[in-house]
Design a protein around this motif. Structure first.
Motif, PDB file in Angstrom:
ATOM      1  N   UNK A  10      -3.212  -3.947  -0.566  1.00  0.00           N
ATOM      2  CA  UNK A  10      -3.425  -3.258  -1.843  1.00  0.00           C
ATOM      3  C   UNK A  10      -2.159  -3.265  -2.685  1.00  0.00           C
ATOM      4  N   UNK A  11      -1.038  -2.938  -2.063  1.00  0.00           N
ATOM      5  CA  UNK A  11       0.223  -2.898  -2.796  1.00  0.00           C
ATOM      6  C   UNK A  11       0.597  -4.288  -3.303  1.00  0.00           C
ATOM      7  N   UNK A  12       0.360  -5.303  -2.507  1.00  0.00           N
ATOM      8  CA  UNK A  12       0.666  -6.676  -2.925  1.00  0.00           C
ATOM      9  C   UNK A  12      -0.172  -7.076  -4.131  1.00  0.00           C
ATOM     10  N   UNK A  13      -1.437  -6.702  -4.140  1.00  0.00           N
ATOM     11  CA  UNK A  13      -2.311  -7.031  -5.264  1.00  0.00           C
ATOM     12  C   UNK A  13      -1.836  -6.332  -6.537  1.00  0.00           C
ATOM     13  N   UNK A  14      -1.431  -5.069  -6.438  1.00  0.00           N
ATOM     14  CA  UNK A  14      -0.901  -4.352  -7.601  1.00  0.00           C
ATOM     15  C   UNK A  14       0.352  -5.049  -8.127  1.00  0.00           C
ATOM     16  N   UNK A  15       1.230  -5.461  -7.237  1.00  0.00           N
ATOM     17  CA  UNK A  15       2.455  -6.157  -7.638  1.00  0.00           C
ATOM     18  C   UNK A  15       2.143  -7.490  -8.307  1.00  0.00           C
ATOM     19  N   UNK A  16       1.129  -8.190  -7.817  1.00  0.00           N
ATOM     20  CA  UNK A  16       0.731  -9.466  -8.413  1.00  0.00           C
ATOM     21  C   UNK A  16       0.181  -9.258  -9.822  1.00  0.00           C
ATOM     22  N   UNK A  17      -0.616  -8.206 -10.010  1.00  0.00           N
ATOM     23  CA  UNK A  17      -1.143  -7.917 -11.343  1.00  0.00           C
ATOM     24  C   UNK A  17      -0.015  -7.564 -12.299  1.00  0.00           C
ATOM     25  N   UNK A  18       0.960  -6.800 -11.822  1.00  0.00           N
ATOM     26  CA  UNK A  18       2.114  -6.466 -12.666  1.00  0.00           C
ATOM     27  C   UNK A  18       2.849  -7.729 -13.103  1.00  0.00           C
ATOM     28  N   UNK A  19       3.087  -8.653 -12.167  1.00  0.00           N
ATOM     29  CA  UNK A  19       3.786  -9.900 -12.487  1.00  0.00           C
ATOM     30  C   UNK A  19       2.989 -10.728 -13.492  1.00  0.00           C
ATOM     31  N   UNK A  20       1.671 -10.781 -13.319  1.00  0.00           N
ATOM     32  CA  UNK A  20       0.822 -11.520 -14.255  1.00  0.00           C
ATOM     33  C   UNK A  20       0.851 -10.879 -15.637  1.00  0.00           C
ATOM     34  N   UNK A  39     -10.342  -4.261  -9.516  1.00  0.00           N
ATOM     35  CA  UNK A  39     -11.596  -4.281  -8.752  1.00  0.00           C
ATOM     36  C   UNK A  39     -11.936  -5.706  -8.305  1.00  0.00           C
ATOM     37  N   UNK A  40     -11.778  -6.665  -9.224  1.00  0.00           N
ATOM     38  CA  UNK A  40     -12.092  -8.053  -8.910  1.00  0.00           C
ATOM     39  C   UNK A  40     -11.204  -8.594  -7.795  1.00  0.00           C
ATOM     40  N   UNK A  41      -9.926  -8.323  -7.890  1.00  0.00           N
ATOM     41  CA  UNK A  41      -9.001  -8.883  -6.890  1.00  0.00           C
ATOM     42  C   UNK A  41      -9.138  -8.189  -5.541  1.00  0.00           C
ATOM     43  N   UNK A  42      -9.410  -6.901  -5.557  1.00  0.00           N
ATOM     44  CA  UNK A  42      -9.657  -6.199  -4.298  1.00  0.00           C
ATOM     45  C   UNK A  42     -10.937  -6.713  -3.645  1.00  0.00           C
ATOM     46  N   UNK A  43     -11.950  -7.006  -4.457  1.00  0.00           N
ATOM     47  CA  UNK A  43     -13.223  -7.504  -3.924  1.00  0.00           C
ATOM     48  C   UNK A  43     -13.043  -8.868  -3.270  1.00  0.00           C
ATOM     49  N   UNK A  44     -12.103  -9.653  -3.775  1.00  0.00           N
ATOM     50  CA  UNK A  44     -11.805 -10.939  -3.157  1.00  0.00           C
ATOM     51  C   UNK A  44     -11.038 -10.770  -1.853  1.00  0.00           C
ATOM     52  N   UNK A  45     -10.224  -9.722  -1.780  1.00  0.00           N
ATOM     53  CA  UNK A  45      -9.370  -9.519  -0.600  1.00  0.00           C
ATOM     54  C   UNK A  45     -10.103  -8.826   0.547  1.00  0.00           C
ATOM     55  N   UNK A  46     -11.064  -7.955   0.205  1.00  0.00           N
ATOM     56  CA  UNK A  46     -11.784  -7.187   1.222  1.00  0.00           C
ATOM     57  C   UNK A  46     -13.204  -7.762   1.369  1.00  0.00           C
TER      58      UNK A  46
END
Length: 212
Positions: A10-20, A39-46
């Protein structure tokens, strides 16, 4: 649900969105944009799984109501992640569903999101809104604490800002609240302040005679 691994994801996905967002300021214009992207990126990860009844289900859901310390469905985090194998969709003998129409047991992760869209940073009323949301999250953990150990539920409180102006105020608001909060809150809430580069883009445009 492996809590440590999933929290790290979860934290990695938040960091990736910030960088984008720093590379593409038009990626997020509203808090709803932020919610949809996350929501979209979490749905891909889980990955999807099956409910108690055996139906296929997504673990990632938006604006699910949670009970507060007064047993009211008054807390609605932007995103909740459940263990699908512990999701119940229909009444069963001895296991009647609550008024929200389903039951989620076991481990869970929730996200409370804020987005400040102005380059100058958040206003006093917006910071007061952050404090109010923190109080709601603390109320949820107070209820969970009365029921037993609270380590099975974790909250990410994530604030995105269009610029880094005001980031210190946002972080200080969380830390001031955390100092007087309950142990259940401090142990189970992760705060993350994310920023764009709007002030840099504004300075560049001014140097080129744009937007003066």
């Amino acid at each position: 649900m492996n809590s440590d691994l999933n929290r790290a994801a979860c934290l990695r996905i938040v960091q990736e969105i910030e960088a984008d967002y720093q590379q593409a300021p038009g990626l997020i214009l509203t808090e709803n944009d932020l919610q949809c992207i996350l929501h979209s990126r979490l749905s891909q990860a889980f990955t999807r799984g099956r409910t108690v009844e055996g139906y296929r289900a997504s673990p990632v859901h938006g604006e699910v109501s949670w009970y507060d310390q007064d047993e009211r469905l008054a807390i609605k985090p932007d995103i909740s992640i459940f263990e699908t194998e512990n999701l119940q969709l229909f009444d069963r003998p001895g296991m009647k569903l609550p008024s929200k129409g389903f039951a989620g047991r076991g481990s869970a992760i929730m996200f409370e999101l804020k987005f400040f869209r102005f380059v100058k940073g958040p206003s006093k009323s917006q910071l007061a809104g952050v404090w109010k949301d923190l109080e709601k999250i603390q109320g949820l953990f107070q209820r969970l604490h009365r029921q037993g150990p609270t380590g099975m539920v974790h909250c990410f409180f994530v604030v995105f800002s269009k610029s880094s102006i005001g980031e210190e105020q946002i972080s200080q608001t969380f830390h001031d609240f955390s100092r007087t909060s309950t142990n259940a809150f401090r142990d189970n809430v992760t705060f993350r302040a994310c920023t764009g580069n709007a002030e840099i883009h504004t300075q560049q445009r001014r140097r080129h005679g744009e937007g003066a």
